[in-house]
Design an enzyme around this catalytic site. Structure first.
Site, PDB file in Angstrom:
ATOM      1  N   LYS A  86      42.460  43.121  41.710  1.00 57.07           N
ATOM      2  CA  LYS A  86      41.925  41.920  41.044  1.00 57.07           C
ATOM      3  C   LYS A  86      41.218  42.358  39.745  1.00 57.07           C
ATOM      4  CE  LYS A  86      41.795  39.818  45.523  1.00 57.07           C
ATOM      5  NZ  LYS A  86      41.279  38.824  46.426  1.00 57.07           N
ATOM      6  N   GLU A 106      49.348  35.422  53.053  1.00 55.10           N
ATOM      7  CA  GLU A 106      47.907  35.557  52.867  1.00 55.10           C
ATOM      8  C   GLU A 106      47.230  34.216  53.120  1.00 55.10           C
ATOM      9  OE1 GLU A 106      46.842  39.079  50.114  1.00 55.10           O
ATOM     10  OE2 GLU A 106      47.205  37.345  48.852  1.00 55.10           O
ATOM     11  N   HIS A 148      49.749  34.515  43.788  1.00 57.93           N
ATOM     12  CA  HIS A 148      48.516  34.809  44.535  1.00 57.93           C
ATOM     13  C   HIS A 148      47.676  33.531  44.609  1.00 57.93           C
ATOM     14  CE1 HIS A 148      44.629  36.388  45.668  1.00 57.93           C
ATOM     15  NE2 HIS A 148      45.287  37.424  46.149  1.00 57.93           N
ATOM     16  N   GLY A 175      39.082  37.629  51.131  1.00 62.58           N
ATOM     17  CA  GLY A 175      37.740  37.936  50.625  1.00 62.58           C
ATOM     18  C   GLY A 175      36.621  37.357  51.472  1.00 62.58           C
ATOM     19  N   GLU A 201      44.651  32.979  44.263  1.00 63.65           N
ATOM     20  CA  GLU A 201      43.670  32.814  43.176  1.00 63.65           C
ATOM     21  C   GLU A 201      44.340  32.248  41.929  1.00 63.65           C
ATOM     22  OE1 GLU A 201      42.010  36.769  43.445  1.00 63.65           O
ATOM     23  OE2 GLU A 201      41.237  36.198  45.414  1.00 63.65           O
ATOM     24  N   ASN A 247      45.489  45.293  45.707  1.00 65.37           N
ATOM     25  CA  ASN A 247      45.265  44.308  44.647  1.00 65.37           C
ATOM     26  C   ASN A 247      43.829  44.488  44.158  1.00 65.37           C
ATOM     27  OD1 ASN A 247      44.984  42.091  43.015  1.00 65.37           O
ATOM     28  ND2 ASN A 247      45.179  40.562  44.641  1.00 65.37           N
ATOM     29  N   SER A 269      41.493  40.109  54.105  1.00 64.64           N
ATOM     30  CA  SER A 269      40.466  40.905  54.780  1.00 64.64           C
ATOM     31  C   SER A 269      41.046  42.024  55.651  1.00 64.64           C
ATOM     32  CB  SER A 269      39.520  40.004  55.580  1.00 64.64           C
ATOM     33  OG  SER A 269      38.849  39.117  54.698  1.00 64.64           O
TER      34      SER A 269
HETATM   35  P1  PGA Z   1      40.997  40.717  50.506  1.00 62.51           P
HETATM   36  O1  PGA Z   1      42.039  40.167  49.408  1.00 62.51           O
HETATM   37  O2  PGA Z   1      41.637  41.914  51.152  1.00 62.51           O
HETATM   38  O3  PGA Z   1      39.762  41.074  49.725  1.00 62.51           O
HETATM   39  O4  PGA Z   1      40.782  39.613  51.476  1.00 62.51           O
HETATM   40  C1  PGA Z   1      43.406  40.141  49.664  1.00 62.51           C
HETATM   41  C2  PGA Z   1      44.133  39.539  48.479  1.00 62.51           C
HETATM   42  O5  PGA Z   1      43.589  38.649  47.819  1.00 62.51           O
HETATM   43  O6  PGA Z   1      45.280  39.921  48.163  1.00 62.51           O
END
Ligand code: PGA
Length: 242
Positions: free
Chosen positions: A11, A164, A92, A170, A94, A9, A205
Protein backbone atom coordinates in the site's frame (compact mmCIF):
# COMPACT_ATOMS: atom_id res chain seq x y z
CA UNK A 1 -0.64 -28.50 -9.84
CA UNK A 2 -1.11 -24.88 -8.87
CA UNK A 3 2.08 -23.26 -7.62
CA UNK A 4 1.32 -21.30 -4.47
CA UNK A 5 1.62 -17.54 -4.70
CA UNK A 6 2.12 -15.18 -1.78
CA UNK A 7 2.05 -11.45 -2.41
CA UNK A 8 2.96 -8.40 -0.34
CA UNK A 9 0.77 -5.35 -0.81
CA UNK A 10 2.77 -2.53 0.73
CA UNK A 11 0.00 0.00 0.00
CA UNK A 12 1.39 3.52 0.66
CA UNK A 13 4.30 2.38 2.80
CA UNK A 14 8.02 2.01 2.22
CA UNK A 15 11.01 4.09 1.22
CA UNK A 16 14.13 3.78 -0.88
CA UNK A 17 16.03 2.60 2.18
CA UNK A 18 13.31 0.11 3.11
CA UNK A 19 13.55 -1.54 -0.34
CA UNK A 20 17.28 -1.95 0.05
CA UNK A 21 17.00 -3.93 3.26
CA UNK A 22 13.73 -5.76 2.57
CA UNK A 23 14.46 -7.28 -0.85
CA UNK A 24 17.83 -8.91 -0.05
CA UNK A 25 16.52 -10.22 3.28
CA UNK A 26 13.49 -11.79 1.63
CA UNK A 27 15.52 -13.21 -1.26
CA UNK A 28 17.57 -15.10 1.34
CA UNK A 29 14.53 -16.46 3.09
CA UNK A 30 12.38 -17.85 0.27
CA UNK A 31 12.54 -20.83 -2.05
CA UNK A 32 11.03 -19.94 -5.40
CA UNK A 33 10.71 -23.62 -6.34
CA UNK A 34 8.04 -23.92 -3.66
CA UNK A 35 6.30 -20.55 -3.74
CA UNK A 36 6.05 -17.62 -6.10
CA UNK A 37 6.48 -14.38 -4.16
CA UNK A 38 5.36 -11.04 -5.57
CA UNK A 39 5.95 -7.62 -3.98
CA UNK A 40 3.62 -4.72 -4.76
CA UNK A 41 5.41 -1.51 -3.70
CA UNK A 42 4.18 2.01 -4.50
CA UNK A 43 4.55 2.89 -8.20
CA UNK A 44 7.55 5.19 -7.77
CA UNK A 45 9.62 2.26 -6.49
CA UNK A 46 8.66 -0.26 -9.19
CA UNK A 47 11.73 0.13 -11.34
CA UNK A 48 14.08 -0.14 -8.40
CA UNK A 49 12.12 -3.10 -6.99
CA UNK A 50 12.25 -4.96 -10.30
CA UNK A 51 16.01 -4.41 -10.41
CA UNK A 52 16.42 -5.92 -6.93
CA UNK A 53 14.44 -9.08 -7.80
CA UNK A 54 16.15 -12.41 -8.27
CA UNK A 55 13.68 -15.05 -7.15
CA UNK A 56 11.11 -12.42 -6.23
CA UNK A 57 8.79 -10.62 -8.64
CA UNK A 58 7.55 -7.06 -8.50
CA UNK A 59 4.14 -5.75 -9.45
CA UNK A 60 2.06 -2.57 -9.50
CA UNK A 61 -0.76 -1.87 -7.05
CA UNK A 62 -2.94 -0.36 -9.75
CA UNK A 63 -2.88 0.42 -13.46
CA UNK A 64 -4.75 2.77 -15.75
CA UNK A 65 -7.38 1.35 -18.08
CA UNK A 66 -6.09 3.77 -20.75
CA UNK A 67 -3.05 3.12 -22.89
CA UNK A 68 -1.76 6.70 -22.85
CA UNK A 69 -2.94 10.29 -22.84
CA UNK A 70 -3.98 13.15 -20.60
CA UNK A 71 -4.48 11.18 -17.36
CA UNK A 72 -2.49 13.06 -14.75
CA UNK A 73 -1.02 10.84 -12.07
CA UNK A 74 -1.82 7.54 -13.77
CA UNK A 75 0.50 4.76 -14.87
CA UNK A 76 -0.18 2.60 -17.92
CA UNK A 77 0.24 -1.15 -18.32
CA UNK A 78 2.97 -0.53 -20.92
CA UNK A 79 4.94 1.48 -18.34
CA UNK A 80 4.55 -1.21 -15.68
CA UNK A 81 5.85 -3.81 -18.11
CA UNK A 82 8.57 -1.45 -19.36
CA UNK A 83 10.19 -1.24 -15.91
CA UNK A 84 10.32 -5.01 -15.58
CA UNK A 85 7.15 -5.94 -13.71
CA UNK A 86 4.92 -8.90 -14.52
CA UNK A 87 2.03 -8.54 -12.09
CA UNK A 88 -0.57 -5.91 -11.33
CA UNK A 89 -3.32 -5.69 -8.72
CA UNK A 90 -6.70 -4.69 -10.09
CA UNK A 91 -9.85 -3.95 -8.15
CA UNK A 92 -8.38 -3.79 -4.65
CA UNK A 93 -11.22 -2.82 -2.33
CA UNK A 94 -9.41 0.40 -1.38
CA UNK A 95 -9.55 1.35 -5.07
CA UNK A 96 -13.15 0.20 -5.48
CA UNK A 97 -14.36 2.01 -2.36
CA UNK A 98 -12.09 5.01 -1.78
CA UNK A 99 -11.47 5.76 -5.44
CA UNK A 100 -14.94 4.71 -6.54
CA UNK A 101 -13.81 2.23 -9.15
CA UNK A 102 -16.76 0.36 -10.57
CA UNK A 103 -16.59 -3.29 -11.60
CA UNK A 104 -16.64 -2.07 -15.20
CA UNK A 105 -13.55 0.10 -14.64
CA UNK A 106 -11.85 -2.80 -12.88
CA UNK A 107 -12.61 -5.02 -15.88
CA UNK A 108 -11.15 -2.37 -18.21
CA UNK A 109 -7.98 -2.27 -16.11
CA UNK A 110 -7.80 -6.05 -16.20
CA UNK A 111 -8.06 -5.97 -19.99
CA UNK A 112 -5.41 -3.24 -20.29
CA UNK A 113 -3.05 -5.34 -18.16
CA UNK A 114 -3.46 -8.58 -20.12
CA UNK A 115 -3.15 -6.59 -23.35
CA UNK A 116 0.43 -5.79 -22.31
CA UNK A 117 1.24 -9.32 -21.20
CA UNK A 118 0.91 -8.55 -17.49
CA UNK A 119 -0.73 -10.99 -15.09
CA UNK A 120 -3.56 -9.28 -13.20
CA UNK A 121 -4.37 -10.22 -9.63
CA UNK A 122 -8.09 -9.51 -9.58
CA UNK A 123 -9.32 -8.62 -6.08
CA UNK A 124 -12.90 -9.42 -5.15
CA UNK A 125 -14.79 -9.50 -1.89
CA UNK A 126 -17.87 -8.50 0.03
CA UNK A 127 -18.46 -5.86 2.70
CA UNK A 128 -19.64 -6.79 6.19
CA UNK A 129 -23.13 -5.57 5.34
CA UNK A 130 -23.21 -7.76 2.25
CA UNK A 131 -22.01 -10.80 4.21
CA UNK A 132 -24.62 -10.25 6.88
CA UNK A 133 -27.31 -10.00 4.20
CA UNK A 134 -26.13 -13.37 2.84
CA UNK A 135 -24.99 -11.76 -0.39
CA UNK A 136 -21.32 -12.80 -0.35
CA UNK A 137 -21.45 -15.17 -3.30
CA UNK A 138 -23.72 -12.90 -5.34
CA UNK A 139 -21.34 -9.95 -4.87
CA UNK A 140 -18.25 -11.96 -5.73
CA UNK A 141 -20.00 -13.55 -8.70
CA UNK A 142 -20.96 -10.15 -10.09
CA UNK A 143 -17.42 -8.76 -9.65
CA UNK A 144 -16.05 -11.78 -11.50
CA UNK A 145 -18.72 -11.73 -14.20
CA UNK A 146 -17.80 -8.13 -15.14
CA UNK A 147 -14.30 -9.31 -16.00
CA UNK A 148 -15.53 -12.37 -17.88
CA UNK A 149 -17.92 -10.18 -19.90
CA UNK A 150 -15.16 -7.82 -21.01
CA UNK A 151 -12.00 -9.95 -21.11
CA UNK A 152 -13.38 -13.47 -21.51
CA UNK A 153 -13.23 -16.52 -19.27
CA UNK A 154 -9.90 -17.76 -20.61
CA UNK A 155 -8.07 -14.55 -19.68
CA UNK A 156 -9.52 -14.75 -16.20
CA UNK A 157 -8.58 -18.37 -15.65
CA UNK A 158 -4.98 -17.50 -16.63
CA UNK A 159 -4.89 -14.65 -14.12
CA UNK A 160 -4.82 -14.76 -10.33
CA UNK A 161 -7.86 -14.05 -8.18
CA UNK A 162 -7.56 -12.67 -4.65
CA UNK A 163 -10.57 -13.18 -2.41
CA UNK A 164 -10.41 -10.38 0.13
CA UNK A 165 -13.47 -9.89 2.32
CA UNK A 166 -13.54 -6.13 2.92
CA UNK A 167 -14.38 -6.62 6.61
CA UNK A 168 -11.15 -8.57 7.10
CA UNK A 169 -8.77 -6.06 5.50
CA UNK A 170 -6.60 -4.22 7.99
CA UNK A 171 -9.06 -5.02 10.78
CA UNK A 172 -7.28 -7.94 12.44
CA UNK A 173 -10.43 -10.01 11.76
CA UNK A 174 -9.56 -12.90 9.47
CA UNK A 175 -12.14 -15.02 7.72
CA UNK A 176 -12.04 -18.48 9.27
CA UNK A 177 -10.35 -21.08 7.07
CA UNK A 178 -13.79 -22.64 6.50
CA UNK A 179 -15.41 -19.31 5.55
CA UNK A 180 -12.59 -18.54 3.13
CA UNK A 181 -12.54 -22.06 1.66
CA UNK A 182 -16.29 -21.90 0.98
CA UNK A 183 -15.90 -18.74 -1.11
CA UNK A 184 -12.73 -19.96 -2.85
CA UNK A 185 -14.52 -23.16 -3.82
CA UNK A 186 -17.48 -21.19 -5.14
CA UNK A 187 -15.16 -18.96 -7.18
CA UNK A 188 -13.46 -22.02 -8.67
CA UNK A 189 -16.84 -23.45 -9.58
CA UNK A 190 -17.74 -20.17 -11.31
CA UNK A 191 -14.69 -20.59 -13.55
CA UNK A 192 -15.66 -24.07 -14.79
CA UNK A 193 -13.13 -26.81 -15.64
CA UNK A 194 -10.36 -24.34 -16.62
CA UNK A 195 -10.57 -22.92 -13.09
CA UNK A 196 -8.72 -25.98 -11.83
CA UNK A 197 -5.42 -24.33 -12.77
CA UNK A 198 -6.35 -20.81 -11.59
CA UNK A 199 -4.62 -19.59 -8.46
CA UNK A 200 -7.05 -18.15 -5.94
CA UNK A 201 -5.35 -16.48 -2.99
CA UNK A 202 -6.83 -15.18 0.24
CA UNK A 203 -6.31 -11.70 1.67
CA UNK A 204 -7.50 -10.00 4.83
CA UNK A 205 -5.42 -9.89 8.04
CA UNK A 206 -3.17 -12.80 7.03
CA UNK A 207 -0.41 -13.14 9.62
CA UNK A 208 2.32 -15.67 10.38
CA UNK A 209 0.10 -17.22 13.05
CA UNK A 210 -2.94 -17.86 10.83
CA UNK A 211 -1.32 -18.37 7.41
CA UNK A 212 -0.80 -22.10 7.68
CA UNK A 213 -4.40 -23.04 8.51
CA UNK A 214 -5.67 -20.80 5.71
CA UNK A 215 -3.19 -22.11 3.13
CA UNK A 216 -4.00 -25.69 4.11
CA UNK A 217 -7.48 -25.37 2.66
CA UNK A 218 -7.80 -27.20 -0.68
CA UNK A 219 -8.85 -24.15 -2.73
CA UNK A 220 -6.62 -21.53 -1.08
CA UNK A 221 -3.47 -21.22 -3.18
CA UNK A 222 -1.64 -18.58 -1.16
CA UNK A 223 -2.21 -15.10 0.16
CA UNK A 224 -2.26 -11.38 -0.48
CA UNK A 225 -0.81 -9.75 2.62
CA UNK A 226 -1.00 -6.09 3.62
CA UNK A 227 0.07 -5.05 7.12
CA UNK A 228 2.05 -8.18 7.96
CA UNK A 229 4.02 -7.92 4.71
CA UNK A 230 5.83 -4.83 6.01
CA UNK A 231 7.76 -6.91 8.54
CA UNK A 232 10.15 -8.92 6.45
CA UNK A 233 10.61 -11.71 8.99
CA UNK A 234 6.90 -12.18 9.44
CA UNK A 235 6.28 -12.06 5.70
CA UNK A 236 9.03 -14.61 5.09
CA UNK A 237 7.37 -16.88 7.65
CA UNK A 238 4.04 -16.46 5.82
CA UNK A 239 5.73 -17.39 2.51
CA UNK A 240 7.23 -20.40 4.24
CA UNK A 241 3.87 -21.65 5.45
CA UNK A 242 2.52 -22.59 2.01
P1 PGA B 1 -4.21 -6.69 5.42
O1 PGA B 1 -4.45 -6.16 3.92
O2 PGA B 1 -3.36 -7.92 5.32
O3 PGA B 1 -3.52 -5.55 6.13
O4 PGA B 1 -5.56 -6.99 5.98
C1 PGA B 1 -4.67 -7.04 2.87
C2 PGA B 1 -4.90 -6.27 1.59
O5 PGA B 1 -5.47 -5.18 1.63
O6 PGA B 1 -4.53 -6.72 0.48
Amino acid sequence: MRKPLVAANWKMHGSDQFLETYFPALEQAIDSDKVEVVIFPPAVYLQKAAGLCQQLQAGAQDVSQHSEGAFTGEVSATMVSDVGCRYVLVGHSERRIRHRESSKTVAEKFLAAVGQGLVPVLCVGESLEEREANRTLAVVQSQIQSVIDLAGLEQLTNAVIAYEPVWAIGTGKTASPEQAQEVHRAIRDMLGPAGQHTRIVYGGSVKAENAMTLFNQPDIDGGLVGGASLKVDEFAAICGSV
